[in-house]
Design an enzyme around this catalytic site. Structure first.
Site, short mmCIF file in Angstrom:
data_model
loop_
_atom_site.label_atom_id
_atom_site.label_comp_id
_atom_site.label_asym_id
_atom_site.label_seq_id
_atom_site.Cartn_x
_atom_site.Cartn_y
_atom_site.Cartn_z
N ASP A 137 8.50 10.61 -5.24
CA ASP A 137 7.47 11.28 -6.02
C ASP A 137 8.10 12.25 -7.04
OD1 ASP A 137 4.85 11.73 -6.70
OD2 ASP A 137 4.53 13.31 -5.24
N CYS A 197 -6.80 -7.08 2.92
CA CYS A 197 -8.07 -6.32 2.95
C CYS A 197 -9.25 -7.26 3.17
CB CYS A 197 -8.28 -5.55 1.64
SG CYS A 197 -7.23 -4.09 1.49
N CYS A 230 -16.00 6.75 0.44
CA CYS A 230 -15.62 7.84 -0.49
C CYS A 230 -16.87 8.59 -0.93
CB CYS A 230 -14.87 7.27 -1.70
SG CYS A 230 -14.49 8.57 -2.91
N CYS A 237 -7.38 14.91 0.74
CA CYS A 237 -8.48 14.21 1.40
C CYS A 237 -7.89 12.93 1.98
CB CYS A 237 -9.57 13.88 0.38
SG CYS A 237 -10.83 12.74 1.00
C1 B12 Z 1 -0.84 10.51 -9.51
C2 B12 Z 1 -0.78 10.34 -8.02
C3 B12 Z 1 -1.92 10.67 -7.29
C4 B12 Z 1 -3.27 10.93 -7.96
C5 B12 Z 1 -3.88 9.57 -8.37
C6 B12 Z 1 -3.84 8.52 -7.22
C7 B12 Z 1 -3.93 7.08 -7.65
N1 B12 Z 1 -4.46 6.24 -6.78
O1 B12 Z 1 -3.49 6.75 -8.73
C8 B12 Z 1 -4.04 11.69 -6.84
C9 B12 Z 1 -3.83 13.18 -7.00
C10 B12 Z 1 -5.53 11.42 -6.75
C11 B12 Z 1 -3.27 11.21 -5.60
C12 B12 Z 1 -3.81 11.19 -4.34
C13 B12 Z 1 -3.12 10.72 -3.22
N2 B12 Z 1 -1.80 10.42 -3.15
CO1 B12 Z 1 -0.69 10.25 -4.65
N3 B12 Z 1 0.54 9.85 -6.11
C14 B12 Z 1 0.39 9.87 -7.39
C15 B12 Z 1 1.67 9.37 -8.09
C16 B12 Z 1 2.46 10.59 -8.61
C17 B12 Z 1 1.43 8.37 -9.22
C18 B12 Z 1 0.42 7.27 -8.87
C19 B12 Z 1 0.06 6.44 -10.07
O2 B12 Z 1 0.91 6.13 -10.89
N4 B12 Z 1 -1.20 6.07 -10.21
C20 B12 Z 1 -1.63 5.20 -11.28
C21 B12 Z 1 -2.57 4.15 -10.74
C22 B12 Z 1 -2.94 3.12 -11.82
O3 B12 Z 1 -1.86 3.49 -9.72
P1 B12 Z 1 -2.52 3.09 -8.34
O4 B12 Z 1 -3.82 3.76 -8.15
O5 B12 Z 1 -1.48 3.18 -7.28
O6 B12 Z 1 -2.90 1.59 -8.68
C23 B12 Z 1 -1.98 0.51 -8.55
C24 B12 Z 1 -2.58 -0.60 -7.75
O7 B12 Z 1 -3.95 -0.47 -7.70
C25 B12 Z 1 -2.04 -1.81 -8.44
N5 B12 Z 1 -2.89 -2.96 -8.46
C26 B12 Z 1 -4.23 -3.06 -8.60
N6 B12 Z 1 -4.60 -4.36 -8.54
C27 B12 Z 1 -3.48 -5.08 -8.38
C28 B12 Z 1 -3.29 -6.44 -8.28
C29 B12 Z 1 -1.97 -6.92 -8.14
C30 B12 Z 1 -1.75 -8.38 -8.02
C31 B12 Z 1 -0.86 -6.03 -8.11
C32 B12 Z 1 0.54 -6.50 -7.97
C33 B12 Z 1 -1.09 -4.65 -8.21
C34 B12 Z 1 -2.40 -4.21 -8.34
O8 B12 Z 1 -1.73 -1.47 -9.80
C35 B12 Z 1 -1.80 -0.07 -9.97
C36 B12 Z 1 -0.52 0.44 -10.68
O9 B12 Z 1 0.62 0.26 -9.85
C37 B12 Z 1 2.42 8.67 -6.88
C38 B12 Z 1 3.95 8.76 -6.91
C39 B12 Z 1 4.56 7.77 -7.87
N7 B12 Z 1 5.50 8.20 -8.66
O10 B12 Z 1 4.18 6.61 -7.89
C40 B12 Z 1 1.82 9.37 -5.63
C41 B12 Z 1 1.53 8.49 -4.40
C42 B12 Z 1 0.85 7.23 -4.89
N8 B12 Z 1 0.58 9.29 -3.65
C43 B12 Z 1 0.71 9.21 -2.37
C44 B12 Z 1 -0.17 9.83 -1.43
C45 B12 Z 1 0.33 9.95 -0.02
C46 B12 Z 1 -1.42 10.32 -1.83
C47 B12 Z 1 -2.61 10.75 -0.93
C48 B12 Z 1 -2.74 9.94 0.36
C49 B12 Z 1 -2.49 12.26 -0.63
C50 B12 Z 1 -3.76 12.85 0.02
N9 B12 Z 1 -4.05 12.59 1.26
O11 B12 Z 1 -4.49 13.59 -0.61
C51 B12 Z 1 -3.81 10.53 -1.89
C52 B12 Z 1 -4.35 9.07 -1.81
C53 B12 Z 1 -5.48 8.81 -2.76
C54 B12 Z 1 -5.53 7.34 -3.17
N10 B12 Z 1 -6.48 6.58 -2.64
O12 B12 Z 1 -4.67 6.91 -3.99
C55 B12 Z 1 1.84 8.28 -1.98
C56 B12 Z 1 1.21 6.93 -1.55
C57 B12 Z 1 1.87 6.20 -0.39
C58 B12 Z 1 1.11 4.93 -0.06
N11 B12 Z 1 1.13 4.54 1.21
O13 B12 Z 1 0.50 4.29 -0.90
C59 B12 Z 1 2.67 8.22 -3.34
C60 B12 Z 1 3.39 6.89 -3.59
C61 B12 Z 1 3.69 9.39 -3.27
C62 B12 Z 1 4.88 9.08 -2.35
N12 B12 Z 1 6.09 9.06 -2.88
O14 B12 Z 1 4.75 8.86 -1.17
N13 B12 Z 1 -2.02 10.74 -5.94
#
Ligand code: B12
Length: 338
Positions: A125, A180, A190, A232
């Site tokens: 992170d 899923c 949510c 959360c």
């Molecule tokens: C910004 C961020 C947040 C933001 C936005 C979260 C989000 N979902 O984007 C906020 C503050 C809300 C947040 C909350 C949490 N976070 Co956070 N966060 C980050 C951070 C810094 C960047 C995430 C990011 O780039 N988001 C951008 C969006 C677009 O990405 P995404 O939602 O993950 O979506 C991906 C998938 O949906 C995927 N996808 C969708 N459809 C498809 C289809 C296919 C075929 C494929 C291949 C992919 C795919 O593509 C997207 C881009 O990769 C990362 C660390 C990092 N450097 O990656 C930690 C990270 C994601 N967070 C983490 C954690 C632990 C949390 C929380 C659980 C903390 C809490 N309890 O409050 C919550 C979970 C909320 C949730 N449901 O995501 C962990 C997740 C571990 C895991 N098991 O997934 C990370 C990886 C940090 C770490 N190093 O451990 N977080």
């Protein structure tokens, strides 16, 4: 010694290797930003170019050793505070940014000894990397509908960390297919409707508002925040995969507010509202709670007081009217207490 054995000797049981290339989900990430789903997290927009091509900040790196670390039983136990407050599971210990990174560094030091001249850079992170994407490619889980990476035997309650290396490592595991199915519990659970299938709108996410946001959540979000003080876990504790790994009972318990005396809760919130920023900084220095900074923690305390209708704290809420950044929230909180 074989790389896997070395990693395991450092206490890591879940790891994989991934090529360091443009993330598979780069287009999804870009579209997410374009829709404004990143709310006020402008740094995510700034990192867009670096995330597309990680060699821009790590020129020699060719692959990643990706490691996940469970936080269900928190690996880095912390002092008592704030036991009475409802906080996300990941934050109920000392900050993983400190500890996990150190553990990765210890492994990297040994790897350097075995591979002189090669590069090993550790992050969790802490770098412009789409970590879930990297872990997905390393075969460490699938993207759940709640967007979290889920692994059949580990659930989703884990951190992701990585060592970027100049070594050319081939993935040892295939990517985990989506498990899923037709389940949509996280989306339905949510309270603010922040989730769609594999897409989170941070503008509605409670974690965003009570951890990352600089300002105060809109009223319709505040009222749905309930008594979450920091983070959360709703979209994770309702997940059948976490129930399967940790037991339905434990997940139900985690989904409930902590079982402490109402008095302790009131005392902790009173302390938060009356303590100086310095005092709060001192108490949260090694905790993930420090991310919200003292002003954010005071803000969160006001929201909990309003939603729990804690009349006893009226005098302390009144005092908060003097802090310009909290004034209108304190007025709203007082209105909830009448
Ligand atoms: C910004 C961020 C947040 C933001 C936005 C979260 C989000 N979902 O984007 C906020 C503050 C809300 C947040 C909350 C949490 N976070 Co956070 N966060 C980050 C951070 C810094 C960047 C995430 C990011 O780039 N988001 C951008 C969006 C677009 O990405 P995404 O939602 O993950 O979506 C991906 C998938 O949906 C995927 N996808 C969708 N459809 C498809 C289809 C296919 C075929 C494929 C291949 C992919 C795919 O593509 C997207 C881009 O990769 C990362 C660390 C990092 N450097 O990656 C930690 C990270 C994601 N967070 C983490 C954690 C632990 C949390 C929380 C659980 C903390 C809490 N309890 O409050 C919550 C979970 C909320 C949730 N449901 O995501 C962990 C997740 C571990 C895991 N098991 O997934 C990370 C990886 C940090 C770490 N190093 O451990 N977080």
């Amino acid at each position: 010694m074989d790389l896997g054995t070395l990693i395991e000797r450092h206490g890591f049981s879940h790891y994989g290797f991934a090529p360091l290339e443009t993330p598979l989900s780069m287009a999804i990430y870009r579209e997410w930003l374009d829709s404004g789903h990143h709310a006020g997290m402008e740094y995510l927009r700034e990192h867009e170019r670096l995330k597309e091509n990680p060699q821009q900040f790590a020129p020699q790196a060719k692959s990643a050793i990706v490691i996940t670390r469970s936080y269900a039983d928190h690996p880095y136990p912390a002092p008592e505070f704030p036991k009475s407050l409802r906080t996300a599971l990941y934050s109920r210990g000392e900050d993983y940014h400190l500890h996990f990174r150190q553990e990765l560094n210890a492994l990297a030091d040994e790897l350097r000894g075995h591979n002189p001249g090669e590069q090993f850079l550790c992050f969790t992170d802490s770098a412009p990397i789409l970590e879930r994407d990297l872990a997905y490619r390393a075969g460490l889980g699938w993207f759940g509908k709640n967007t979290c990476l889920i692994e059949p035997k580990q659930g989703s309650l884990f951190f992701i960390g990585q060592i970027l290396t100049s070594l050319n490592l081939k993935p040892v595991a295939a990517v985990v297919p989506d498990h899923c199915g037709t389940c949509d519990r996280c989306i339905r659970a949510c309270p603010t409707g922040a989730l769609d299938v594999r897409r989170l709108d941070a503008r509605k996410c409670l974690s965003y508002w009570n951890i990352e946001a600089k300002g105060v959540a809109p009223e319709e979000i505040r009222t749905k925040n309930g008594d979450w003080f920091f983070g959360c876990d709703i979209c994770q504790t309702v997940c059948p995969w976490n129930e399967k790994v940790f037991g339905r009972e434990q997940m139900r318990r985690e989904a409930e507010p902590p079982e402490t005396e109402a008095e302790t809760l009131v005392d902790d919130l009173r302390w938060l509202l009356t303590a100086s920023h310095k005092e709060i900084e001192r108490k949260t220095a090694r905790s993930p709670l420090s991310r919200a900074r003292p002003i954010g923690l005071k803000r969160n305390a006001l929201v909990v007081i309003a939603n729990r209708r804690l009349q006893e704290l009226r005098p302390e809420v009144q005092r908060s009217l003097n802090e310009p950044r909290l004034k209108s929230l304190a007025e709203w909180t007082l209105a909830q207490l009448t």
